[in-house]
Scaffold this motif. Structure first.
Motif, PDB file in Angstrom:
ATOM      1  N   PHE A 132       0.862  -1.177   0.000  1.00  0.00           N
ATOM      2  CA  PHE A 132       0.000   0.000   0.000  1.00  0.00           C
ATOM      3  C   PHE A 132       0.894   1.222   0.000  1.00  0.00           C
ATOM      4  N   ALA A 133       0.542   2.199  -0.804  1.00  0.00           N
ATOM      5  CA  ALA A 133       1.238   3.484  -0.811  1.00  0.00           C
ATOM      6  C   ALA A 133       0.225   4.582  -0.544  1.00  0.00           C
ATOM      7  N   GLY A 134       0.420   5.316   0.529  1.00  0.00           N
ATOM      8  CA  GLY A 134      -0.385   6.492   0.821  1.00  0.00           C
ATOM      9  C   GLY A 134       0.275   7.688   0.163  1.00  0.00           C
ATOM     10  N   VAL A 135      -0.380   8.245  -0.839  1.00  0.00           N
ATOM     11  CA  VAL A 135       0.206   9.289  -1.683  1.00  0.00           C
ATOM     12  C   VAL A 135      -0.464  10.631  -1.392  1.00  0.00           C
ATOM     13  N   VAL A 136       0.313  11.685  -1.345  1.00  0.00           N
ATOM     14  CA  VAL A 136      -0.215  13.029  -1.114  1.00  0.00           C
ATOM     15  C   VAL A 136      -1.046  13.444  -2.320  1.00  0.00           C
ATOM     16  N   ARG A 137      -2.303  13.771  -2.072  1.00  0.00           N
ATOM     17  CA  ARG A 137      -3.208  14.179  -3.151  1.00  0.00           C
ATOM     18  C   ARG A 137      -3.386  15.695  -3.138  1.00  0.00           C
ATOM     19  N   ASP A 138      -3.980  16.212  -4.218  1.00  0.00           N
ATOM     20  CA  ASP A 138      -4.100  17.663  -4.381  1.00  0.00           C
ATOM     21  C   ASP A 138      -5.426  18.232  -3.877  1.00  0.00           C
ATOM     22  N   HIS A 139      -6.135  17.473  -3.065  1.00  0.00           N
ATOM     23  CA  HIS A 139      -7.419  17.958  -2.548  1.00  0.00           C
ATOM     24  C   HIS A 139      -7.758  17.267  -1.233  1.00  0.00           C
ATOM     25  N   ASP A 140      -8.610  17.901  -0.445  1.00  0.00           N
ATOM     26  CA  ASP A 140      -9.142  17.316   0.775  1.00  0.00           C
ATOM     27  C   ASP A 140     -10.415  18.052   1.137  1.00  0.00           C
ATOM     28  N   GLY A 141     -11.473  17.321   1.284  1.00  0.00           N
ATOM     29  CA  GLY A 141     -12.746  17.927   1.675  1.00  0.00           C
ATOM     30  C   GLY A 141     -13.230  18.987   0.711  1.00  0.00           C
ATOM     31  N   GLY A 142     -12.978  18.808  -0.585  1.00  0.00           N
ATOM     32  CA  GLY A 142     -13.429  19.762  -1.586  1.00  0.00           C
ATOM     33  C   GLY A 142     -12.534  20.983  -1.739  1.00  0.00           C
ATOM     34  N   ARG A 143     -11.417  21.014  -1.046  1.00  0.00           N
ATOM     35  CA  ARG A 143     -10.477  22.137  -1.126  1.00  0.00           C
ATOM     36  C   ARG A 143      -9.187  21.681  -1.778  1.00  0.00           C
ATOM     37  N   GLY A 144      -8.571  22.555  -2.550  1.00  0.00           N
ATOM     38  CA  GLY A 144      -7.293  22.255  -3.173  1.00  0.00           C
ATOM     39  C   GLY A 144      -6.167  22.272  -2.156  1.00  0.00           C
ATOM     40  N   VAL A 145      -5.251  21.328  -2.271  1.00  0.00           N
ATOM     41  CA  VAL A 145      -4.105  21.226  -1.363  1.00  0.00           C
ATOM     42  C   VAL A 145      -2.826  21.471  -2.167  1.00  0.00           C
ATOM     43  N   LEU A 146      -1.932  22.304  -1.622  1.00  0.00           N
ATOM     44  CA  LEU A 146      -0.642  22.584  -2.250  1.00  0.00           C
ATOM     45  C   LEU A 146       0.457  21.652  -1.758  1.00  0.00           C
ATOM     46  N   GLU A 147       0.466  21.407  -0.452  1.00  0.00           N
ATOM     47  CA  GLU A 147       1.520  20.594   0.145  1.00  0.00           C
ATOM     48  C   GLU A 147       1.079  20.122   1.526  1.00  0.00           C
ATOM     49  N   LEU A 148       1.834  19.166   2.061  1.00  0.00           N
ATOM     50  CA  LEU A 148       1.605  18.674   3.412  1.00  0.00           C
ATOM     51  C   LEU A 148       2.913  18.713   4.183  1.00  0.00           C
ATOM     52  N   GLU A 149       2.779  18.789   5.475  1.00  0.00           N
ATOM     53  CA  GLU A 149       3.935  18.630   6.348  1.00  0.00           C
ATOM     54  C   GLU A 149       3.530  17.677   7.459  1.00  0.00           C
ATOM     55  N   TYR A 150       4.315  16.624   7.649  1.00  0.00           N
ATOM     56  CA  TYR A 150       4.063  15.672   8.719  1.00  0.00           C
ATOM     57  C   TYR A 150       5.080  15.906   9.828  1.00  0.00           C
ATOM     58  N   GLU A 151       4.582  15.949  11.058  1.00  0.00           N
ATOM     59  CA  GLU A 151       5.447  16.089  12.216  1.00  0.00           C
ATOM     60  C   GLU A 151       5.187  14.912  13.132  1.00  0.00           C
ATOM     61  N   GLY A 152       6.247  14.256  13.561  1.00  0.00           N
ATOM     62  CA  GLY A 152       6.107  13.081  14.412  1.00  0.00           C
ATOM     63  C   GLY A 152       6.587  13.332  15.822  1.00  0.00           C
ATOM     64  N   HIS A 153       5.902  12.732  16.763  1.00  0.00           N
ATOM     65  CA  HIS A 153       6.330  12.738  18.159  1.00  0.00           C
ATOM     66  C   HIS A 153       7.615  11.920  18.255  1.00  0.00           C
ATOM     67  N   PRO A 154       8.496  12.216  19.215  1.00  0.00           N
ATOM     68  CA  PRO A 154       9.726  11.429  19.346  1.00  0.00           C
ATOM     69  C   PRO A 154       9.492   9.922  19.518  1.00  0.00           C
ATOM     70  N   SER A 155       8.323   9.530  19.988  1.00  0.00           N
ATOM     71  CA  SER A 155       8.008   8.109  20.177  1.00  0.00           C
ATOM     72  C   SER A 155       7.478   7.441  18.912  1.00  0.00           C
ATOM     73  N   ALA A 156       7.340   8.187  17.823  1.00  0.00           N
ATOM     74  CA  ALA A 156       6.701   7.643  16.617  1.00  0.00           C
ATOM     75  C   ALA A 156       7.399   6.382  16.098  1.00  0.00           C
ATOM     76  N   GLY A 157       8.714   6.368  16.093  1.00  0.00           N
ATOM     77  CA  GLY A 157       9.441   5.186  15.627  1.00  0.00           C
ATOM     78  C   GLY A 157       9.166   3.965  16.485  1.00  0.00           C
ATOM     79  N   ASP A 158       9.110   4.157  17.795  1.00  0.00           N
ATOM     80  CA  ASP A 158       8.818   3.050  18.706  1.00  0.00           C
ATOM     81  C   ASP A 158       7.392   2.543  18.524  1.00  0.00           C
TER      82      ASP A 158
END
Length: 137
Positions: free
Chosen positions: A31-57
């Motif tokens: 499965f590949a989760g791919v960044v799309r250009d829309h969400d909820g009927g609105r156009g999306v330019l980019e995303l930024e993901y931020e992880g908690h330090p425990s995310a790897g664990d």
């Protein structure tokens, strides 16, 4: 074989599929989760993901739980953090088993558990200049 990683590097679906290869596996589902250009009927330019330090664990814990199923021959899952463009891969999951039905079910379960439990938050930047954080506590 279990592989779980939170990374800032681009994700490679084929590398995940190869990582779960096993001589007893008759099925590899990815499965590949791919960044799309829309969400909820609105156009999306980019995303930024931020992880908690425990995310790897947490990701390693989820991977180990799913991989404990006796049907699993191999499992690889990665989530990308940082700034992503439209078309970039944010999440990759791959599972190998002897039969396809098991592989599909276990890969779906892996993705669902990652989405439910991984402490990673998403900032969406919309084409109208607004932004929002999603899945924040």
């Amino acid at each position: 074989m279990i592989r779980a990683e939170v990374t800032t590097e681009p994700l490679d679906v084929r590398a995940h599929e190869l990582a779960v290869a096993h001589r007893a596996a008759g099925a590899v589902v990815s499965f590949a989760g791919v960044v799309r250009d829309h969400d909820g009927g609105r156009g999306v330019l980019e995303l930024e993901y931020e992880g908690h330090p425990s995310a790897g664990d947490v990701l390693a814990e989820v991977a180990a739980e799913i991989a404990a199923d006796p049907a699993v021959h191999g499992l690889a899952v990665s989530h990308r953090v940082g700034r992503l463009e439209i078309g970039d891969v944010a999440l990759v999951a791959a599972v190998s088993t002897a039969h396809r039905a098991e592989a599909f079910a276990l890969c779906a379960r892996l993705v669902d558990e990652v989405k439910a439990r991984l402490p990673v938050w998403k900032r969406q930047v919309f084409t109208d200049g607004e932004e929002e954080w999603v899945n924040c506590p």
